[in-house]
Design an enzyme around this catalytic site. Sequence first.
Site, PDB file in Angstrom:
ATOM      1  N   ARG A 140       0.901  -1.121  -0.248  1.00 37.09           N
ATOM      2  CA  ARG A 140      -0.108   0.000  -0.091  1.00 37.09           C
ATOM      3  C   ARG A 140       0.871   1.227  -0.016  1.00 37.09           C
ATOM      4  O   ARG A 140       0.855   2.167  -0.765  1.00 37.09           O
ATOM      5  CB  ARG A 140      -0.909  -0.022   1.236  1.00 37.09           C
ATOM      6  CG  ARG A 140      -2.101   0.902   1.298  1.00 37.09           C
ATOM      7  CD  ARG A 140      -1.769   2.356   1.535  1.00 37.09           C
ATOM      8  NE  ARG A 140      -1.233   2.540   2.829  1.00 37.09           N
ATOM      9  CZ  ARG A 140      -0.674   3.637   3.372  1.00 37.09           C
ATOM     10  NH1 ARG A 140      -0.681   4.715   2.664  1.00 37.09           N
ATOM     11  NH2 ARG A 140      -0.179   3.693   4.386  1.00 37.09           N
ATOM     12  N   CYS A 195       5.028   9.289   1.520  1.00 35.35           N
ATOM     13  CA  CYS A 195       3.640   9.981   1.189  1.00 35.35           C
ATOM     14  C   CYS A 195       3.844  10.789   0.101  1.00 35.35           C
ATOM     15  O   CYS A 195       4.696  11.610   0.109  1.00 35.35           O
ATOM     16  CB  CYS A 195       3.414  10.816   2.538  1.00 35.35           C
ATOM     17  SG  CYS A 195       1.811  12.026   2.236  1.00 35.35           S
ATOM     18  N   ASN A 221       9.667   4.692   3.922  1.00 40.26           N
ATOM     19  CA  ASN A 221       8.989   3.822   5.216  1.00 40.26           C
ATOM     20  C   ASN A 221      10.443   3.167   5.967  1.00 40.26           C
ATOM     21  O   ASN A 221      11.599   3.091   5.270  1.00 40.26           O
ATOM     22  CB  ASN A 221       8.239   2.684   4.814  1.00 40.26           C
ATOM     23  CG  ASN A 221       6.728   3.213   4.531  1.00 40.26           C
ATOM     24  OD1 ASN A 221       6.104   3.523   5.423  1.00 40.26           O
ATOM     25  ND2 ASN A 221       6.556   3.256   3.258  1.00 40.26           N
TER      26      ASN A 221
END
Lengths: 306, 306
Positions: free
Chosen positions: B12, B238, B247
């Site tokens: 995701r 993001c 991340n």
Amino acid sequence: MTRILVSEVGPRDGLQSIKAVMPTEAKKAWIAAEAAAGVREIEVGSFVPPSLLPQMADTAEIVAFARGIAGLNVVALVPNARGAARAVEAGVHGISIPFSMSETHSQRNVRKDHPAMLAEIAEVARIAREGGVHFAVGLSTAFGCTIEGAVPEDQVVRLAVAAAEAGAQEFSLSDTTGYADPAQVRRLVRKVKAAVGADKLTTLHLHNTRGLGLANALAGLEEGITTLDSSLGGLGGCPYAPGASGNLVTEDLVLMLNSMGLETGIDLEKLLAVRSILAEALPDEPLYGFTPDAGPMLDYAERIAR
Amino acid sequence: MTRILVSEVGPRDGLQSIKAVMPTEAKKAWIAAEAAAGVREIEVGSFVPPSLLPQMADTAEIVAFARGIAGLNVVALVPNARGAARAVEAGVHGISIPFSMSETHSQRNVRKDHPAMLAEIAEVARIAREGGVHFAVGLSTAFGCTIEGAVPEDQVVRLAVAAAEAGAQEFSLSDTTGYADPAQVRRLVRKVKAAVGADKLTTLHLHNTRGLGLANALAGLEEGITTLDSSLGGLGGCPYAPGASGNLVTEDLVLMLNSMGLETGIDLEKLLAVRSILAEALPDEPLYGFTPDAGPMLDYAERIAR
């Protein structure tokens, strides 16, 4: 506010691990610029035979230059008593000798077993005492060895005590190989402090080989560590430990410490600008670090003023 | 032994931030391989309009596939009530909605101010309750915002309480922008736990933008956090927070946790092998991580058996 000493080791640990030889004038510019950014201690070189490490052939000249910078603690690495004598003669404030906790690593690195190293440490201690310079022993491969694997914690404790008896004033725990994890850092710092005295273990020398460097630094801070070695641009590592390159990145370390409200006295913006000296003098060497790419947080000034 | 849940968010958060669209079959292979390596929770996609994020157009199919893997908790991100309804219909175990603590970021990201988001959260909570799925609210930009800068901690606490009243079952603190430092993590985890109940804040979603990711994770663990989001190869970030990519790297996180003696249930060697699926399916995307280059320590097996 807790004061943390960031000890820049790039001019020694960084430069010794790369093939290129940095010109003497570039070293001076680097050291002067870091000191101007607020760095209060720099390991400026090592007193090894120039035939072994031509990168360090100008260390005496670099020491003399660095001694001219007000407020800077000038330290150098020495492999043995002969190096210690040269360091004292050059006028350093302090010397440190690496003492490998893995005997195999010690034999391969400096061709000395543990008893021979302890004899050397006693001799270096004598030279340091007579020369009036500070003397630290770096307990290297303390968290594991690329040849032996695990290094028993009891062995590290026993050798630290023996080195203290041989005259070591202070110790650092060195993760030469990038093996440390935060739980291990906590355990070993506690054990060595308990054995040699809490005031004698203030320093961690960490590598970021597996990305755990800053987490390990945090674990150390929480155990009372107040000095952290690091290298601008993450330059360097141990040439005798394959794959073990990469000191803590000074820029990322300073961002973390300053943001946390710990006092380093280092101006991050000025520190970041010093990278250009390295980039120019060592165009083929990769420079590491996240903060140089991302920049400080938008509220960085507020964080450090807190 | 403390059990820590590593929640893989690469399918995701990783995929949504890159231009390339990963083929559905590659996503399935990735998810199956990570589950086989012992990963027990995967955020497999998000239910956003495919016109906005074509990378996520196949999320319903991916959910159906992932639900077929025994023991895997299948979660998805939803931006709003419509997405929540689609997620429930697809058969997820759990959904999470990002709730930006920075109102400016919220308005730019999903065109909703805080009251409008709280109304949406209430509606999503209703849908989740009726659908029998777990519902978490991700308190995003909780550590700072690339537009507003500092986000007051009291504001995060106040909005978390409001979201709990609107029906959030659980929270994660999300460092969307890579602004967090370890001292801030400790403070904010404590404050939010105190406000909404310790059992309702178990998760940190951290980015490694400034290299502090694992240090922040460690600070969280020490405050009782038991779930850490991460992305294989550090893929993602993001898309609305410039420079905020990256991340936590799952590989480095698992190395750290396992070495520390925390139980993740994840086989590092198998996990490292999963990278080849990403490298093949996304040949132009950089994959991050230190452990993949350095490999585990020589004594890794001894460490994790301890």
